[in-house]
Design a protein around this motif. Structure first.
Motif, PDB file in Angstrom:
ATOM      1  N   ASP A   1       0.810  -1.221   0.000  1.00 54.93           N
ATOM      2  CA  ASP A   1       0.000   0.000   0.000  1.00 54.93           C
ATOM      3  C   ASP A   1       0.849   1.279   0.000  1.00 54.93           C
ATOM      4  O   ASP A   1       0.311   2.379  -0.081  1.00 54.93           O
ATOM      5  CB  ASP A   1      -0.927   0.001   1.222  1.00 54.93           C
ATOM      6  CG  ASP A   1      -1.917  -1.161   1.137  1.00 54.93           C
ATOM      7  OD1 ASP A   1      -2.611  -1.258   0.105  1.00 54.93           O
ATOM      8  OD2 ASP A   1      -1.948  -1.988   2.067  1.00 54.93           O
ATOM      9  N   ALA A   2       2.153   1.137   0.097  1.00 53.72           N
ATOM     10  CA  ALA A   2       3.032   2.328   0.121  1.00 53.72           C
ATOM     11  C   ALA A   2       3.191   2.896  -1.294  1.00 53.72           C
ATOM     12  O   ALA A   2       3.134   2.139  -2.271  1.00 53.72           O
ATOM     13  CB  ALA A   2       4.401   1.932   0.674  1.00 53.72           C
ATOM     14  N   PRO A   3       3.371   4.221  -1.408  1.00 49.80           N
ATOM     15  CA  PRO A   3       3.537   4.798  -2.755  1.00 49.80           C
ATOM     16  C   PRO A   3       4.806   4.277  -3.434  1.00 49.80           C
ATOM     17  O   PRO A   3       5.833   4.079  -2.780  1.00 49.80           O
ATOM     18  CB  PRO A   3       3.635   6.305  -2.508  1.00 49.80           C
ATOM     19  CG  PRO A   3       3.824   6.485  -1.051  1.00 49.80           C
ATOM     20  CD  PRO A   3       3.398   5.240  -0.356  1.00 49.80           C
ATOM     21  N   LEU A   4       4.701   4.038  -4.752  1.00 50.15           N
ATOM     22  CA  LEU A   4       5.874   3.551  -5.501  1.00 50.15           C
ATOM     23  C   LEU A   4       6.818   4.709  -5.825  1.00 50.15           C
ATOM     24  O   LEU A   4       8.029   4.551  -5.820  1.00 50.15           O
ATOM     25  CB  LEU A   4       5.420   2.904  -6.820  1.00 50.15           C
ATOM     26  CG  LEU A   4       4.701   1.565  -6.727  1.00 50.15           C
ATOM     27  CD1 LEU A   4       4.119   1.191  -8.079  1.00 50.15           C
ATOM     28  CD2 LEU A   4       5.666   0.481  -6.256  1.00 50.15           C
ATOM     29  N   PHE A   5       6.237   5.875  -6.108  1.00 47.26           N
ATOM     30  CA  PHE A   5       7.049   7.023  -6.549  1.00 47.26           C
ATOM     31  C   PHE A   5       7.158   8.053  -5.426  1.00 47.26           C
ATOM     32  O   PHE A   5       6.279   8.148  -4.580  1.00 47.26           O
ATOM     33  CB  PHE A   5       6.432   7.652  -7.809  1.00 47.26           C
ATOM     34  CG  PHE A   5       6.388   6.673  -8.950  1.00 47.26           C
ATOM     35  CD1 PHE A   5       7.470   6.540  -9.812  1.00 47.26           C
ATOM     36  CD2 PHE A   5       5.297   5.846  -9.124  1.00 47.26           C
ATOM     37  CE1 PHE A   5       7.444   5.614 -10.830  1.00 47.26           C
ATOM     38  CE2 PHE A   5       5.256   4.910 -10.152  1.00 47.26           C
ATOM     39  CZ  PHE A   5       6.337   4.792 -11.007  1.00 47.26           C
TER      40      PHE A   5
END
Lengths: 85, 267
Positions: free
Chosen positions: A29-33
């Motif tokens: 669920d963490a942002p990729l960018f």
């Protein structure tokens, strides 16, 4: 879904050469960018190739696809939605 | 060409620690680098880091490579064939250019100075050195990072084996960087006094007479590691701290018997 998430994590590690990261280190669920994995625009191109080569998904409109690239989970959901079509 | 380039510092790939994270702290840049690019950039950083006390910026980055980034070039070309020229990965393409090492050094340090890469086969390093020498002599630069790197890949080794290259030479790879200055910061400082390109390979007696040198280091002996820019590493051997009186040394290159060169160093 969980299987695709796991598969995606492994494909990201291999394609982006995230050599110090293990699949279990990636929060789905963490942002990729930016924050999270800290990927950039070159990595985005590599992810587009992962989708095309491994899942047969060709992005026609990258601007519209942007929200799907938020996290591993959103990417996996996008893959499932495209496979159902 | 007669010159006066003082060698302030140098580093070679043999001097690198096993873990190069401290030399290339940016994880994103590091993960995209092939072994060759990592080695070249880390060697340059090693040379610059030793200089961090002075805090002075450099005026130019001049790199040399005979073969360039072979691993990334091979990966990119293999990709082109396997993918039928479609869906090509961007990273090997970006990293396959000859100036990757010079560019990565600039990115890591935030240097926007003169940045040029010479890819002139066996004379790549000499060409880079000539550029640096001319800039230092003309006063357009005071401190220049000059270096060279070449890698060996299994396919390149195989091709050169079929060409018969390893019958007379020993294969090899490596990187070396030097920080050159127009004026020395300490006495005595090793100094590059001449860069010459004789028409034919000269024997030791002729070299001693023509360049008034006491010692000769050759890159073209059967024992020397043979790669296009091996001369850069041999040059650092010439200036390695040696006790005793000041001497003049000729560093002779003649990669694959194509074009001889002589670099005269006093140290």
């Amino acid at each position: 879904m969980e299987q695709i998430i796991q598969q995606l994590k492994e494909q990201l590690i291999e394609a982006l050469n995230l050599e110090e990261i293990k699949p279990e280190d990636i929060d789905p669920d963490a942002p990729l960018f930016g924050d999270g994995l800290g990927l950039d625009s070159i990595d985005a191109l590599e992810i587009i190739l992962i989708l095309e080569k491994n899942y047969g998904i060709r992005l026609e409109n990258t601007a519209e696809a942007k929200p799907h690239f938020y996290s591993v989970r959103t990417l996996a959901q996008y893959i499932v939605s495209q496979q159902d079509k | 060409m007669k010159t006066h380039c003082y060698i302030e510092r140098y580093a070679t790939s043999d001097m690198l620690p096993t873990d190069i994270k401290a030399l290339i702290p940016d994880a994103t840049l590091r993960r995209r680098m092939s072994r060759f690019v990592r080695t070249g950039v880390a060697t340059a950083m090693c040379c610059l880091d030793a200089d961090s006390e002075s805090g002075e910026a450099i005026d130019a980055i001049i790199t040399a490579t005979g073969f360039g980034c072979l691993t990334d070039s091979e990966k990119f070309l293999r990709n082109v064939i396997e993918q039928h020229e479609e869906l090509l990965n961007p990273t090997p393409f970006i990293q396959s250019t000859f100036n990757t090492i010079g560019a990565q050094i600039a990115l890591l340090r935030g240097y926007d100075c003169y940045n040029v890469t010479y890819a002139h086969r066996g004379l790549s390093f000499e060409s880079a050195l000539l550029d640096a020498a001319m800039q230092l002599d003309e006063g357009t630069a005071r401190r220049i990072l000059v270096g060279a790197a070449d890698e060996q890949t299994p396919s390149q080794h195989r091709i050169m084996e079929r060409m018969g290259c390893w019958r007379k030479h020993r294969d090899g790879e490596g990187a070396a960087f030097l920080l050159l200055q127009a004026t020395p910061t300490r006495e005595p400082s090793p100094c590059i006094e001449e860069i010459d390109f004789p028409e034919t390979r000269l024997d030791d007696d002729t070299i001693r007479r023509r360049y008034a040198v006491e010692q000769i280091l050759r890159c073209d002996t059967p024992q020397s590691e043979c790669y296009p820019t091996a001369v850069a590493r041999i040059l650092t051997q010439a200036v390695a701290p040696a006790a005793g009186k000041q001497i003049r040394i000729a560093v002779c290159n003649n990669y694959m018997e194509a074009q001889p060169s002589v670099i005269v160093v006093s140290c």
